[in-house]
Design a protein around this motif. Structure first.
Motif, short mmCIF file in Angstrom:
data_model
loop_
_atom_site.label_atom_id
_atom_site.label_comp_id
_atom_site.label_asym_id
_atom_site.label_seq_id
_atom_site.Cartn_x
_atom_site.Cartn_y
_atom_site.Cartn_z
N ASN A 150 88.23 36.67 22.68
CA ASN A 150 89.02 35.90 21.74
C ASN A 150 89.10 34.39 22.37
N SER A 151 89.02 33.61 21.63
CA SER A 151 89.12 32.12 22.23
C SER A 151 89.71 31.29 20.99
N ALA A 152 90.60 30.63 21.50
CA ALA A 152 91.54 29.71 20.52
C ALA A 152 90.65 28.56 20.50
N PRO A 153 90.69 27.73 19.19
CA PRO A 153 90.17 26.44 19.18
C PRO A 153 90.99 25.57 20.06
N HIS A 154 90.23 24.65 20.48
CA HIS A 154 90.89 23.42 21.30
C HIS A 154 92.04 22.58 20.73
N ALA A 155 93.05 22.19 21.57
CA ALA A 155 94.10 21.34 21.13
C ALA A 155 93.52 20.17 20.55
N LEU A 156 93.95 19.81 19.43
CA LEU A 156 93.62 18.48 18.91
C LEU A 156 94.20 17.30 19.63
N ASP A 157 93.82 16.28 20.23
CA ASP A 157 94.17 15.07 21.06
C ASP A 157 94.27 14.07 20.03
N GLU A 158 95.27 13.74 19.32
CA GLU A 158 95.34 12.89 18.30
C GLU A 158 95.33 11.33 19.08
N THR A 159 95.49 11.40 20.56
CA THR A 159 95.22 9.97 21.03
C THR A 159 93.94 9.54 21.05
#
Length: 184
Positions: free
Chosen positions: A170-179
């Motif tokens: 299992n691997s979650a998608p990476h966090a979105l870095d809105e910066t």
């Protein structure tokens, strides 16, 4: 959320695959997705090699492990050891993307085709990881051997590969870095 956006947002890199082979319909769909990618001036500078031969993949992986372990690069060695000396992660399918790389946009165009492949895979409940680090096998002393083994067209160079199969982790998608986004 529509299916395309869902595939984009849910995709993550998988580094452990089940041994289950893909069926012919899945492979044909991935081939068509690769070929459907847009390219500058419609040059289509790529070639795709779909490899299912596990012996050839194991041969390449063993060579890559040998190169890494003898590189003296402590970070690379530690990473490889943490991944049980796996580089292709037992994927049942590897897609090699090659190009003559003689046009200004060839690398970009190949990247777009790679994105088509991984999003198509995700949409079919398959997992993937993009592999660029194996480039060393196609620049070193065994370059000609591996180009022939994987049937690269004459004059074409390795750009990247994609390992595809059914996830065995299992691997979650990476966090979105809105910066990373600026609106003007």
């Amino acid at each position: 959320m529509n299916e395309t956006i869902n595939a984009i947002m849910s995709r993550s890199s998988i580094r452990k695959f089940k041994s289950t082979k893909l069926n012919e319909e899945q492979i044909q769909t991935l081939m068509k997705a690769a070929l459907a990618a847009p390219s500058a001036a419609n040059r289509q500078p790529w070639h795709f090699n779909f490899v299912e031969d596990t012996d050839s993949m194991l041969d390449l992986e063993n060579y890559l492990v040998e190169l890494a372990m003898n590189s003296g690069d402590k970070v690379a060695i530690e990473r490889l050891l943490s991944r049980n000396k796996k580089i292709l992660f037992d994927a049942p399918l590897i897609v090699f993307v090659t190009s003559k790389l003689d046009g200004h946009f060839d690398m970009l165009d190949c990247g777009i085709a790679i994105e088509n492949i991984v999003i198509a895979a995700q949409s079919m409940n398959l997992s993937s990881v993009i592999l660029g680090g194996m480039r060393v096998a196609f620049t070193g002393e065994k370059k000609a051997y591996y180009e022939e083994k994987f049937k690269f067209p004459k004059g074409y160079q390795f750009v990247a590969a994609v390992a595809i199969g059914y996830a065995d982790m299992n691997s979650a998608p990476h966090a979105l870095d809105e910066t990373k986004v600026t609106r003007v």
